[in-house]
Design an enzyme around this catalytic site. Sequence first.
Site, PDB file in Angstrom:
ATOM      1  N   LYS A  88       0.861  -1.187   0.000  1.00 29.10           N
ATOM      2  CA  LYS A  88       0.000   0.000   0.000  1.00 29.10           C
ATOM      3  C   LYS A  88       0.888   1.225   0.000  1.00 29.10           C
ATOM      4  O   LYS A  88       2.043   1.147   0.419  1.00 29.10           O
ATOM      5  CB  LYS A  88      -0.879   0.023   1.263  1.00 29.10           C
ATOM      6  CG  LYS A  88      -2.105   0.888   1.121  1.00 29.10           C
ATOM      7  CD  LYS A  88      -3.228   0.135   0.425  1.00 29.10           C
ATOM      8  CE  LYS A  88      -4.412   1.012   0.114  1.00 29.10           C
ATOM      9  NZ  LYS A  88      -5.548   0.199  -0.367  1.00 29.10           N
ATOM     10  N   ASP A 128      -7.022   4.230  -4.589  1.00 32.16           N
ATOM     11  CA  ASP A 128      -7.701   4.039  -3.303  1.00 32.16           C
ATOM     12  C   ASP A 128      -8.351   5.398  -3.002  1.00 32.16           C
ATOM     13  O   ASP A 128      -8.594   6.175  -3.942  1.00 32.16           O
ATOM     14  CB  ASP A 128      -6.698   3.626  -2.213  1.00 32.16           C
ATOM     15  CG  ASP A 128      -7.380   3.119  -0.945  1.00 32.16           C
ATOM     16  OD1 ASP A 128      -7.848   1.970  -0.924  1.00 32.16           O
ATOM     17  OD2 ASP A 128      -7.480   3.889   0.041  1.00 32.16           O
TER      18      ASP A 128
HETATM   19  P1  NDP Z   1     -13.046   7.573  -2.819  1.00 28.58           P
HETATM   20  O1  NDP Z   1     -12.048   8.606  -2.514  1.00 28.58           O
HETATM   21  O2  NDP Z   1     -13.536   7.398  -4.212  1.00 28.58           O
HETATM   22  O3  NDP Z   1     -14.328   7.764  -1.897  1.00 28.58           O
HETATM   23  C1  NDP Z   1     -14.306   7.805  -0.502  1.00 28.58           C
HETATM   24  C2  NDP Z   1     -15.618   8.419  -0.068  1.00 28.58           C
HETATM   25  O4  NDP Z   1     -15.802   8.298   1.331  1.00 28.58           O
HETATM   26  C3  NDP Z   1     -15.671   9.901  -0.401  1.00 28.58           C
HETATM   27  O5  NDP Z   1     -16.981  10.179  -0.831  1.00 28.58           O
HETATM   28  C4  NDP Z   1     -15.400  10.540   0.957  1.00 28.58           C
HETATM   29  O6  NDP Z   1     -15.922  11.836   1.021  1.00 28.58           O
HETATM   30  C5  NDP Z   1     -16.136   9.580   1.844  1.00 28.58           C
HETATM   31  N1  NDP Z   1     -15.739   9.629   3.238  1.00 28.58           N
HETATM   32  C6  NDP Z   1     -14.515   9.838   3.784  1.00 28.58           C
HETATM   33  N2  NDP Z   1     -14.594   9.779   5.120  1.00 28.58           N
HETATM   34  C7  NDP Z   1     -15.879   9.527   5.420  1.00 28.58           C
HETATM   35  C8  NDP Z   1     -16.590   9.351   6.620  1.00 28.58           C
HETATM   36  N3  NDP Z   1     -15.990   9.426   7.804  1.00 28.58           N
HETATM   37  N4  NDP Z   1     -17.923   9.083   6.546  1.00 28.58           N
HETATM   38  C9  NDP Z   1     -18.554   9.007   5.363  1.00 28.58           C
HETATM   39  N5  NDP Z   1     -17.930   9.181   4.199  1.00 28.58           N
HETATM   40  C10 NDP Z   1     -16.623   9.433   4.230  1.00 28.58           C
HETATM   41  O7  NDP Z   1     -12.440   6.213  -2.266  1.00 28.58           O
HETATM   42  P2  NDP Z   1     -12.878   4.715  -2.598  1.00 28.58           P
HETATM   43  O8  NDP Z   1     -14.328   4.633  -2.834  1.00 28.58           O
HETATM   44  O9  NDP Z   1     -11.949   4.198  -3.619  1.00 28.58           O
HETATM   45  O10 NDP Z   1     -12.506   3.986  -1.237  1.00 28.58           O
HETATM   46  C11 NDP Z   1     -13.440   3.857  -0.168  1.00 28.58           C
HETATM   47  C12 NDP Z   1     -12.997   2.725   0.744  1.00 28.58           C
HETATM   48  O11 NDP Z   1     -12.945   1.509   0.003  1.00 28.58           O
HETATM   49  C13 NDP Z   1     -11.615   2.885   1.373  1.00 28.58           C
HETATM   50  O12 NDP Z   1     -11.622   2.281   2.646  1.00 28.58           O
HETATM   51  C14 NDP Z   1     -10.719   2.065   0.446  1.00 28.58           C
HETATM   52  O13 NDP Z   1      -9.554   1.628   1.093  1.00 28.58           O
HETATM   53  C15 NDP Z   1     -11.653   0.908   0.134  1.00 28.58           C
HETATM   54  N6  NDP Z   1     -11.353   0.151  -1.065  1.00 28.58           N
HETATM   55  C16 NDP Z   1     -11.168   0.779  -2.271  1.00 28.58           C
HETATM   56  C17 NDP Z   1     -10.896   0.031  -3.386  1.00 28.58           C
HETATM   57  C18 NDP Z   1     -10.740   0.651  -4.736  1.00 28.58           C
HETATM   58  O14 NDP Z   1     -10.515  -0.098  -5.692  1.00 28.58           O
HETATM   59  N7  NDP Z   1     -10.866   1.949  -4.890  1.00 28.58           N
HETATM   60  C19 NDP Z   1     -10.750  -1.434  -3.311  1.00 28.58           C
HETATM   61  C20 NDP Z   1     -11.024  -2.004  -2.020  1.00 28.58           C
HETATM   62  C21 NDP Z   1     -11.299  -1.212  -0.949  1.00 28.58           C
HETATM   63  P3  NDP Z   1     -14.967  13.067   0.749  1.00 28.58           P
HETATM   64  O15 NDP Z   1     -14.442  12.900  -0.648  1.00 28.58           O
HETATM   65  O16 NDP Z   1     -15.890  14.229   0.899  1.00 28.58           O
HETATM   66  O17 NDP Z   1     -13.881  13.003   1.782  1.00 28.58           O
HETATM   67  O1  2IT Z   2      -7.857  -1.724  -0.998  1.00 29.41           O
HETATM   68  C1  2IT Z   2      -7.757  -2.170  -2.160  1.00 29.41           C
HETATM   69  O2  2IT Z   2      -7.873  -3.381  -2.394  1.00 29.41           O
HETATM   70  C2  2IT Z   2      -7.535  -1.230  -3.268  1.00 29.41           C
HETATM   71  N1  2IT Z   2      -7.488  -0.041  -3.026  1.00 29.41           N
HETATM   72  C3  2IT Z   2      -7.334  -1.748  -4.652  1.00 29.41           C
HETATM   73  C4  2IT Z   2      -5.913  -2.173  -4.846  1.00 29.41           C
HETATM   74  C5  2IT Z   2      -5.544  -2.566  -6.257  1.00 29.41           C
HETATM   75  O3  2IT Z   2      -4.347  -2.850  -6.442  1.00 29.41           O
HETATM   76  O4  2IT Z   2      -6.383  -2.620  -7.145  1.00 29.41           O
END
Ligand code: NDP
Ligand code: 2IT
Length: 445
Positions: free
Chosen positions: A124, A164
């Site tokens: 990461k 992420d």
């Molecule tokens: P994004 O940046 O696209 O979205 C994150 C969202 O969460 C934003 O809308 C943000 O709002 C909001 N947010 C942040 N803090 C809070 C809170 N305390 N309460 C409610 N909403 C909140 O990120 P992702 O969607 O990519 O990632 C979200 C989660 O999923 C993370 O934990 C990430 O590690 C996990 N994840 C992501 C993957 C991926 O492929 N992208 C894969 C697997 C897991 P704002 O922008 O206003 O801060």
């Molecule tokens: O938390 C996760 O699994 C991710 N943010 C995606 C990682 C990746 O290499 O696609």
Amino acid sequence: MNVDKLMNELEKKHQGEVEYLQAVREVLDSIADVYNENPQFESAAIIERLVEPDRILTFKVPWITDNGQVNVNLGYRVQFNNAIGPYKGGLRFHPSVNLSSLKFLGFEQIFKNSLTTLPLGGAKGGSDFNPKGKSDSEIMRFCQSFMTELWNLIGPETDVPAGDIGVGAREIGYLYGMYKKLAKENTGVLTGKGLNWGGSLVRPEATGFGNVYFAKELLANKGESLEGKTVAISGFGNVAWGAALKATELGAKVIAISGPDGYIYDPEGIKGEKIDFMLELRATNEDIVQPFSYEFDSGQFYEGRKPWELKVDIALPCAIQNELNKEDAEKLVENGCMCVSEGANMPCTPEAIDVFQNNNILFGPAKAANAGGVATSGLEMTQNSMKLHWSRNEVDQRLHKIMSDIHNACVEYGKDENGNIDYMKGANIAGFLKVANAMLDQGVI
Ligand code: NDP
Ligand code: 2IT
């Protein structure tokens, strides 16, 4: 392995790294019995070697704002374990990023990637840079400066970063551009790339889609389906968007989404143009949830509150770590929630998970339930190696099959003699065994 002793040592060595220690304890508690039944693990000190990253890279990221101000952020890459494949995991740009959060994410990634059935190690990275409110050219300059340090530490067979929180298609584009310039090669070094230059169909939606596929498997095991169920989703980002799309497609009604500023409750369901509007708002990079209620009459904004206070059948926490605590969990249970599937990484606190497990709520742990994102990254790497581009249907079918295989692995390793399934234990054991056995085969390195 003596879990308390090991944790005491880690707490002394890594003082204050709260999230990292939380993630390690959860895994150790789950695997302790299996570990101790296999003395070869102890003699090779597998766990002592697994809880420490292979290496941590820290660097400064200087960049200049549009009005000429010089800023300095911190950049990191935590290469945790590459026993079963090249280091793989996302980059997070968020002001909360520090070594503890990236170590927790990298540690989790090892087991998640192992569960995907693909040859991917765990890593990461990221920065404490806050993309909110920054212009496009500021984001570009930041990404370019970040990659100037990172480029010679990564490579398509070495370490393959992705997105992420705060890192989506735009940032991957700028990062990739700089990598290509410095390395003078056009390879699959990052995933989440644009479709015209090596990206895979379905990668943007994959984490959310995978999470809903996993929830579908959880429900099916109890003779239930998503049809007609109400769903609350936290977050308003990439994962939340994909989850809202797929849950709606499979017949559920998404009645809440949230951001750090509060949540939207929409009893008519957040679907169609409302989901498209989510995408538009995300692109603005501002605090985004409230404008939804101005746009659609049916949506009401509850400032400063979390969607877990609503009566829903299914909860999908898709925002950030430790966003759903014991009180939230108790509220969900009280209101008859039957299933919680983690789209974010470690969104539920240990106390919240205890509440779910003590009340027989179907609980999909993050490293299984959100593995669809990295799994589809793995499929993007495969397409890059083959110099081929699969159809949407082909990628989606493979993703679906992977989520189903992950579910089966959790059942195999998480079922007790009474037939009860502890998905968290199952995910941790299945993920661990593959990596541990690879480490045994490869000697002490
Ligand atoms: P994004 O940046 O696209 O979205 C994150 C969202 O969460 C934003 O809308 C943000 O709002 C909001 N947010 C942040 N803090 C809070 C809170 N305390 N309460 C409610 N909403 C909140 O990120 P992702 O969607 O990519 O990632 C979200 C989660 O999923 C993370 O934990 C990430 O590690 C996990 N994840 C992501 C993957 C991926 O492929 N992208 C894969 C697997 C897991 P704002 O922008 O206003 O801060
Ligand atoms: O938390 C996760 O699994 C991710 N943010 C995606 C990682 C990746 O290499 O696609």
